[in-house]
Motif scaffolding. Structure first.
Motif, PDB file in Angstrom:
ATOM      1  N   ILE A  23       0.835  -1.206   0.000  1.00  0.00           N
ATOM      2  CA  ILE A  23       0.000   0.000   0.000  1.00  0.00           C
ATOM      3  C   ILE A  23       0.865   1.249   0.000  1.00  0.00           C
ATOM      4  O   ILE A  23       0.613   2.196  -0.755  1.00  0.00           O
ATOM      5  N   ILE A  24       1.915   1.248   0.829  1.00  0.00           N
ATOM      6  CA  ILE A  24       2.813   2.402   0.897  1.00  0.00           C
ATOM      7  C   ILE A  24       3.508   2.614  -0.441  1.00  0.00           C
ATOM      8  O   ILE A  24       3.665   3.747  -0.917  1.00  0.00           O
ATOM      9  N   THR A  25       3.907   1.508  -1.084  1.00  0.00           N
ATOM     10  CA  THR A  25       4.567   1.606  -2.385  1.00  0.00           C
ATOM     11  C   THR A  25       3.642   2.214  -3.429  1.00  0.00           C
ATOM     12  O   THR A  25       4.043   3.094  -4.209  1.00  0.00           O
ATOM     13  N   ILE A  26       2.383   1.773  -3.444  1.00  0.00           N
ATOM     14  CA  ILE A  26       1.395   2.291  -4.402  1.00  0.00           C
ATOM     15  C   ILE A  26       1.191   3.786  -4.194  1.00  0.00           C
ATOM     16  O   ILE A  26       1.190   4.574  -5.153  1.00  0.00           O
ATOM     17  N   ILE A  27       1.029   4.184  -2.943  1.00  0.00           N
ATOM     18  CA  ILE A  27       0.807   5.597  -2.636  1.00  0.00           C
ATOM     19  C   ILE A  27       2.030   6.430  -3.028  1.00  0.00           C
ATOM     20  O   ILE A  27       1.906   7.521  -3.599  1.00  0.00           O
ATOM     21  N   ALA A  28       3.232   5.905  -2.736  1.00  0.00           N
ATOM     22  CA  ALA A  28       4.461   6.637  -3.052  1.00  0.00           C
ATOM     23  C   ALA A  28       4.606   6.838  -4.561  1.00  0.00           C
ATOM     24  O   ALA A  28       4.943   7.944  -5.019  1.00  0.00           O
ATOM     25  N   VAL A  29       4.360   5.794  -5.345  1.00  0.00           N
ATOM     26  CA  VAL A  29       4.471   5.897  -6.803  1.00  0.00           C
ATOM     27  C   VAL A  29       3.422   6.863  -7.347  1.00  0.00           C
ATOM     28  O   VAL A  29       3.708   7.697  -8.223  1.00  0.00           O
ATOM     29  N   TYR A  30       2.216   6.754  -6.824  1.00  0.00           N
ATOM     30  CA  TYR A  30       1.112   7.598  -7.297  1.00  0.00           C
ATOM     31  C   TYR A  30       1.418   9.076  -7.054  1.00  0.00           C
ATOM     32  O   TYR A  30       1.288   9.915  -7.961  1.00  0.00           O
ATOM     33  N   PHE A  31       1.854   9.397  -5.863  1.00  0.00           N
ATOM     34  CA  PHE A  31       2.120  10.799  -5.550  1.00  0.00           C
ATOM     35  C   PHE A  31       3.392  11.307  -6.203  1.00  0.00           C
ATOM     36  O   PHE A  31       3.517  12.508  -6.479  1.00  0.00           O
ATOM     37  N   SER A  32       4.304  10.425  -6.485  1.00  0.00           N
ATOM     38  CA  SER A  32       5.490  10.838  -7.248  1.00  0.00           C
ATOM     39  C   SER A  32       5.074  11.318  -8.631  1.00  0.00           C
ATOM     40  O   SER A  32       5.597  12.324  -9.143  1.00  0.00           O
ATOM     41  N   ALA A  33       4.114  10.595  -9.237  1.00  0.00           N
ATOM     42  CA  ALA A  33       3.604  11.003 -10.550  1.00  0.00           C
ATOM     43  C   ALA A  33       2.925  12.372 -10.467  1.00  0.00           C
ATOM     44  O   ALA A  33       3.104  13.232 -11.344  1.00  0.00           O
ATOM     45  N   LEU A  34       2.142  12.604  -9.400  1.00  0.00           N
ATOM     46  CA  LEU A  34       1.477  13.891  -9.221  1.00  0.00           C
ATOM     47  C   LEU A  34       2.495  15.022  -9.048  1.00  0.00           C
ATOM     48  O   LEU A  34       2.318  16.125  -9.588  1.00  0.00           O
ATOM     49  N   LEU A  35       3.560  14.740  -8.321  1.00  0.00           N
ATOM     50  CA  LEU A  35       4.576  15.763  -8.093  1.00  0.00           C
ATOM     51  C   LEU A  35       5.327  16.106  -9.375  1.00  0.00           C
ATOM     52  O   LEU A  35       5.693  17.267  -9.597  1.00  0.00           O
ATOM     53  N   VAL A  36       5.526  15.108 -10.222  1.00  0.00           N
ATOM     54  CA  VAL A  36       6.170  15.371 -11.511  1.00  0.00           C
ATOM     55  C   VAL A  36       5.291  16.287 -12.358  1.00  0.00           C
ATOM     56  O   VAL A  36       5.758  17.255 -12.969  1.00  0.00           O
ATOM     57  N   ILE A  37       3.984  15.978 -12.399  1.00  0.00           N
ATOM     58  CA  ILE A  37       3.039  16.824 -13.143  1.00  0.00           C
ATOM     59  C   ILE A  37       3.029  18.233 -12.564  1.00  0.00           C
ATOM     60  O   ILE A  37       3.039  19.231 -13.300  1.00  0.00           O
ATOM     61  N   ALA A  38       3.021  18.333 -11.232  1.00  0.00           N
ATOM     62  CA  ALA A  38       2.997  19.641 -10.575  1.00  0.00           C
ATOM     63  C   ALA A  38       4.256  20.442 -10.893  1.00  0.00           C
ATOM     64  O   ALA A  38       4.202  21.657 -11.112  1.00  0.00           O
ATOM     65  N   TYR A  39       5.390  19.758 -10.937  1.00  0.00           N
ATOM     66  CA  TYR A  39       6.653  20.442 -11.228  1.00  0.00           C
ATOM     67  C   TYR A  39       6.648  21.006 -12.644  1.00  0.00           C
ATOM     68  O   TYR A  39       7.037  22.161 -12.881  1.00  0.00           O
ATOM     69  N   ILE A  40       6.177  20.201 -13.590  1.00  0.00           N
ATOM     70  CA  ILE A  40       6.174  20.627 -14.996  1.00  0.00           C
ATOM     71  C   ILE A  40       5.188  21.780 -15.212  1.00  0.00           C
ATOM     72  O   ILE A  40       5.511  22.788 -15.852  1.00  0.00           O
ATOM     73  N   THR A  41       3.983  21.643 -14.672  1.00  0.00           N
ATOM     74  CA  THR A  41       2.955  22.667 -14.895  1.00  0.00           C
ATOM     75  C   THR A  41       3.161  23.907 -14.046  1.00  0.00           C
ATOM     76  O   THR A  41       2.607  24.967 -14.352  1.00  0.00           O
ATOM     77  N   GLY A  42       3.934  23.787 -12.968  1.00  0.00           N
ATOM     78  CA  GLY A  42       4.134  24.924 -12.075  1.00  0.00           C
ATOM     79  C   GLY A  42       5.306  25.812 -12.445  1.00  0.00           C
ATOM     80  O   GLY A  42       5.540  26.847 -11.799  1.00  0.00           O
ATOM     81  N   LYS A  43       6.047  25.429 -13.504  1.00  0.00           N
ATOM     82  CA  LYS A  43       7.180  26.261 -13.921  1.00  0.00           C
ATOM     83  C   LYS A  43       6.715  27.654 -14.349  1.00  0.00           C
ATOM     84  O   LYS A  43       5.757  27.786 -15.108  1.00  0.00           O
ATOM     85  N   ASN A  44       7.412  28.651 -13.857  1.00  0.00           N
ATOM     86  CA  ASN A  44       7.133  30.054 -14.221  1.00  0.00           C
ATOM     87  C   ASN A  44       5.712  30.490 -13.867  1.00  0.00           C
ATOM     88  O   ASN A  44       5.189  31.447 -14.448  1.00  0.00           O
TER      89      ASN A  44
END
Length: 495
Positions: free
Chosen positions: A6-27
């Motif tokens: 469960i922890i692994t699933i949550i970690a992978v899922y939120f890692s994907a969200l953080l990547v999206i947030a990083y890309i869309t949050g630039k500038n």
């Protein structure tokens, strides 16, 4: 599933969200946070809105409620779909009446319309009721995700519920604080994929456990009492068709068309035509997905009956219990992803919308330098995150009903004044005494509550369901009429 999985699933899922947030949050600056620079593709907004609108409430409570029996011994069945049919009419009204108004006035916060139409106090009152409504509603929706994580992970790790909620909210805050609505449009689309996929895969897996093909699954569901959609027999029943259908229309108009959260996404489209494409597409997909959830609920109760499984008390626990214990690891994984996706897609969106509304409506952002805006936006963002935390913990201690009933009941009282304000502004050309608007909007929910609780005596046995929203809006409309006149010159902007 083991806690480590469960922890692994949550970690992978939120890692994907953080990547999206990083890309869309630039500038990104505060304008991007609030409007996404008005460059969002309509189809992306439409798809992402599915996750925002459905939330964990639909994901858990709608399937669970299919097997509920009311005090008269009536099965709730698919009666909820009567409300969904009403939603279709409500979404049409939003697309053809409200959205053209918002685009014509070039609004960021939709409640600034009330200032142009009525005045300062009407504007602040409308925004206040949105803040109240969305904070309560989104907190209750997020409660479900926290409850599931607590039940299947954090209890095993001896982590208290308070910490579960805190971790959940911190994760949401991290990936929304920079890009705001621009990030959320992309993360919500990502999460909607998992939400829709989860319910589809759950239907297939449960059918397989029952030894049914997909066509036979439909046939079995239709042969049971669970599949009954329309209820015309008793006008006093809370499931009576016209009560639910008409309530569904007004719930959609109030909780979508008068809600900064969902309208903020629509207002990020390039123009009104693209925004309307979004709304029409969204309404059709929403109806299909909600029917899938009802089918899922029927299958859950059919399965438990055939296998002789005693379900835990509380309709909200039926789907989590069976998904995590009966249908295998794949079903459990997709259930977990589905509940996280549905709950977080709704809550992250609400957090950005609440921040937007408070900053625009109460902090007068248009007249401040960017560095001041950025600092105040962060403080407000944190403040609403803490409000979510407090409400969720309190609701856990007081919970006595299904979450979907709690959400819709709360909305009936908090969205009613918004319904009254906007309908009076659009349907009439009368000028109100602005300083009295807050009084009218505060009194209308209390009068509605008194009538609703005593309706069996006052209205010959009639009992209100979610149509209390209509009553609340009508009382507010009537109150506004009483403090209005048509003798003054009309405003230039009235519709």
């Amino acid at each position: 599933m083991s806690p480590s999985l469960i922890i692994t699933i949550i970690a992978v899922y939120f890692s994907a969200l953080l990547v999206i947030a990083y890309i869309t949050g630039k500038n990104a600056d505060t304008k991007t946070f609030f409007t996404a620079d008005r460059k969002s593709p309509w189809y992306l907004v439409a798809f992402g809105m599915i996750g925002t609108s459905i939330s964990g409430v639909t994901f858990i409570s709608v399937p669970g409620a299919v097997g509920l029996v009311n005090q008269s011994g009536e099965l709730k069945a698919f009666s909820y779909f009567q409300i969904i049919l009403g939603h279709l009419v409500g979404y049409f009204i939003i697309a053809t009446v409200l959205m053209p108004l918002y685009y014509r006035l070039n609004l960021i916060s939709i409640y600034t319309y009330l200032e142009q139409r009525f005045g300062f106090w009407a504007y602040k009152t409308g925004s206040f009721f949105f803040l109240l409504s969305r904070t309560i509603g989104s907190s209750l929706r997020l409660f479900l995700a926290a409850m599931v994580l607590q039940l299947f992970l954090f209890d095993k790790l001896n982590v208290p519920f308070f910490m579960t909620v805190l971790i959940t909210i911190v994760l949401i805050w991290i990936y929304t604080f920079k890009g705001g609505v621009k990030t959320i449009i992309w993360t919500d689309s990502f999460q909607t994929l998992f939400l829709v996929g989860a319910v589809g895969i759950s239907l297939v897996l449960i059918s397989q456990h029952l030894g049914l093909s997909v066509p036979k699954m439909f046939t079995m569901i239709q042969s049971t009492d669970y599949s009954k959609v329309f209820f015309f027999d008793d006008i006093k029943s809370d499931k009576y068709f016209f009560k639910q259908f008409i309530a569904g229309i007004f719930i959609a108009v109030a909780m979508t068309g008068l809600d900064q959260d969902l309208m903020q996404k629509n207002l990020t489209c390039k123009n009104i035509k693209e925004a309307q494409k979004n709304m029409f597409s969204f309404s059709i997909i929403m109806a299909i997905v909600n029917y899938m959830f009802l089918m899922l609920g029927a299958l859950l109760y059919i399965y438990s009956t055939q296998k002789g499984i005693l379900l835990p008390a509380g309709a909200d626990k039926a789907y989590p219990f069976l998904a995590m214990n009966e249908f295998g690891t794949l079903a459990a994984v997709f259930f977990l992803l589905g509940i996280i996706a549905s709950s977080y897609a709704s809550s992250d969106s609400a957090l950005a919308a609440l921040t937007t509304s408070f900053c625009i409506d109460f902090l007068d952002f248009k007249n401040k330098p960017e560095n001041v805006k950025a600092k105040q936006k962060t403080i407000v963002h944190v403040g609403f995150s803490l409000a979510f935390l407090i409400i969720i913990v309190l609701f856990k201690e007081l919970k006595q009903t299904s979450v979907i009933d709690a959400v819709l009941s709360a909305a009936s009282y908090t969205y009613g004044p918004l319904l009254g304000l906007f309908s009076f502004g659009i349907l009439t050309k009368r000028k109100v005494k602005d300083t009295l608007v807050p009084l009218i909007c505060i009194l209308s929910p209390f009068i509605t509550l008194l009538i609703s609780y005593n309706s069996d005596v006052l209205l010959w046995g009639y009992k209100f369901s979610f149509e209390t929203l209509i009553l609340n809006g009508f009382i507010c409309f009537l109150g506004l009429y009483l403090i209005s006149n048509s003798s003054q010159k009309e405003e230039k902007i009235v519709i």
